[in-house]
Design an enzyme around this catalytic site. Structure first.
Site, PDB file in Angstrom:
ATOM      1  N   TYR A   1       4.850   1.453   0.068  1.00 12.56           N
ATOM      2  CA  TYR A   1       5.354   0.096   0.287  1.00 12.56           C
ATOM      3  C   TYR A   1       5.368  -0.734  -0.992  1.00 12.56           C
ATOM      4  CZ  TYR A   1       5.661   0.586   5.338  1.00 12.56           C
ATOM      5  OH  TYR A   1       6.031   0.967   6.601  1.00 12.56           O
TER       6      TYR A   1
ATOM      7  N   THR B   1       5.689  -6.396  25.167  1.00 13.70           N
ATOM      8  CA  THR B   1       4.899  -5.179  24.950  1.00 13.70           C
ATOM      9  C   THR B   1       3.452  -5.525  24.581  1.00 13.70           C
ATOM     10  OG1 THR B   1       5.728  -5.082  22.669  1.00 13.70           O
ATOM     11  CG2 THR B   1       6.867  -3.744  24.323  1.00 13.70           C
TER      12      THR B   1
ATOM     13  N   ASP C   1       7.980  -5.373   3.263  1.00 15.28           N
ATOM     14  CA  ASP C   1       9.289  -4.697   3.302  1.00 15.28           C
ATOM     15  C   ASP C   1      10.379  -5.648   3.795  1.00 15.28           C
ATOM     16  OD1 ASP C   1       7.967  -4.710   5.737  1.00 15.28           O
ATOM     17  OD2 ASP C   1       8.833  -2.816   6.422  1.00 15.28           O
TER      18      ASP C   1
ATOM     19  N   GLU D   1      -1.012  -6.322  15.857  1.00 17.74           N
ATOM     20  CA  GLU D   1      -0.084  -7.248  16.514  1.00 17.74           C
ATOM     21  C   GLU D   1      -0.504  -7.519  17.957  1.00 17.74           C
ATOM     22  OE1 GLU D   1       4.357  -7.399  15.721  1.00 17.74           O
ATOM     23  OE2 GLU D   1       4.319  -6.382  17.677  1.00 17.74           O
TER      24      GLU D   1
ATOM     25  N   ILE E   1       0.843  -1.193   0.000  1.00 21.62           N
ATOM     26  CA  ILE E   1       0.000   0.000   0.000  1.00 21.62           C
ATOM     27  C   ILE E   1       0.881   1.246   0.000  1.00 21.62           C
ATOM     28  CG2 ILE E   1      -1.873   1.205   1.197  1.00 21.62           C
ATOM     29  CD1 ILE E   1      -2.718  -1.544   0.291  1.00 21.62           C
TER      30      ILE E   1
ATOM     31  N   HIS F   1       8.860 -13.027  18.009  1.00 18.35           N
ATOM     32  CA  HIS F   1       9.372 -11.694  17.691  1.00 18.35           C
ATOM     33  C   HIS F   1      10.878 -11.658  17.944  1.00 18.35           C
ATOM     34  CE1 HIS F   1       9.952  -7.388  17.693  1.00 18.35           C
ATOM     35  NE2 HIS F   1       8.688  -7.191  17.343  1.00 18.35           N
TER      36      HIS F   1
END
Length: 354
Positions: free
Chosen positions: A126, A245, A213, A303, A123, A233
């Site tokens: 990107y 987090t 990306d 996320e 989008i 992660h």
């Protein structure tokens, strides 16, 4: 019930009725037990309203009859990896280099004539990452298997022409852009869920959902396929749950208390069977809509909701950080024998802002 049994026991003329009464009591107990313990009560839909983790069926690869193959014997007393956790507490494999035999797995999935869908969102700015993404995917992603790329973009004319191998195809799915990059990220869940119903269920067996990306640098194959998987992660795979987090505000649907959590999963690499991905993306989208109505946005957007979902619906495989890594930020630690899918160096602010 005890009073009934004592009354019957005190009447000698009722001896002939005892077997029938005992039979009826046993029948009631059996039916009650079935209602409580029925596998249907453990299905994901009911668990979202209940309290225990979802239990999924296995991959059904045992139905495939393999030809004669010669390979090193697995040794029960010699672990494949001594430096990392290779199985979760709920017995899901954690996929690292050295924990699988790709020749066996390739044969199993080849005999099933498996088709894998790969979704990616290109989008706004990107779209510039799409050419490298597709070219490296052709070299390393599910080589030897049928693959269908699904490119979600607001700029169909900007999708590059890339030569695809046999059994591999690409579909461009035009979607709208959103002003904020956070909205683009969050709306992915809605779009994937919608297209599961419209196309994916009838076109592919598994879906792999990744960020654009990135580039493929090494093998990413059928070892990842399973009903539902998440990826560790790279910034938190060695951390305690208190450091994750997660969304910590109870007002959000993504809320996870500090005394809960298995792993921290990233939003840039998840997947599974089309049915399971549809359940995941639909649930995350619905949760985000509830948050929006309540005027709250989870700290890490989709996320955060992905992590809440995978906490309550345990994945059947977990991918190691080999499957998404940022070498520029994190180097190359010895625990990672391969870097399979890596971040492309970029200025985040430049590509995210109009």
């Amino acid at each position: 019930m005890a009073e009934v049994l004592r009354t019957l026991a005190g009447k000698p003329k009722c001896h002939a009725l005892r077997p029938m009464i005992l039979f009826l009591i046993m029948l009631v107990l059996v039916l009650f037990g079935y209602g409580v313990l029925s596998p249907r009560s453990l299905m994901p839909g009911s668990l979202e309203r209940g309290f225990c983790m979802a239990v999924r069926e296995p991959d059904h690869l045992q139905r495939v009859s393999l030809p004669r193959m010669v390979y090193p014997q697995p040794k029960v007393l010699t672990p494949c990896r001594k430096d990392v956790l290779v199985v979760t507490p709920w017995l899901a494999p954690i996929v690292w280099e050295g924990t699988f035999n790709i020749d066996i797995l390739n044969e199993q999935f080849r005999l099933q004539n498996t088709t894998i869908g790969l979704t990616v969102f290109a989008i706004k700015k990107y779209v510039a990452f799409l050419k490298l993404f597709l070219e490296t995917a052709e070299k390393h992603f599910m080589v030897g298997h049928r693959v269908h790329y699904y490119v979600f973009t607001d700029q169909p004319a900007a999708v590059p022409r890339v030569t695809l191998g046999t059994g591999r195809q690409l579909s461009v799915l035009e979607v709208r852009a959103y002003k904020r990059w956070q909205d683009v990220s969050m709306r992915r869940m809605e779009m994937i869920s919608d297209f599961c119903e419209r196309r994916f269920l009838s076109e592919v067996d598994y879906l792999v959902c990744v960020d654009v990306d990135m580039e493929f640098r090494d093998h990413v194959g059928v070892e990842i396929l399973t009903p539902l998987f998440g990826t560790l992660h790279p910034g938190f795979y060695g951390s305690s749950r208190e450091a994750f987090t997660y969304e910590r505000r109870p007002q959000s649907q993504a809320y996870i208390p500090k005394d809960e959590g298995d792993f921290y999963y990233l939003g840039g690499f998840f997947g599974g069977s089309v049915q399971e991905v549809q359940r995941l993306t639909r649930a995350c989208h619905q949760a985000m809509m509830v948050d929006q109505a309540n005027g709250i946005e989870a700290v890490w957007h989709d996320e955060s909701h992905l992590n809440k979902y995978l906490l309550r619906h345990k994945p059947t495989k977990v991918l190691s950080p080999e499957y998404l890594w940022d070498q520029q930020l994190l180097g190359w630690p010895a625990v990672l024998r391969k870097l399979r899918f890596t971040a492309v160096p970029k200025n985040h602010q430049a590509v995210r802002n109009p």
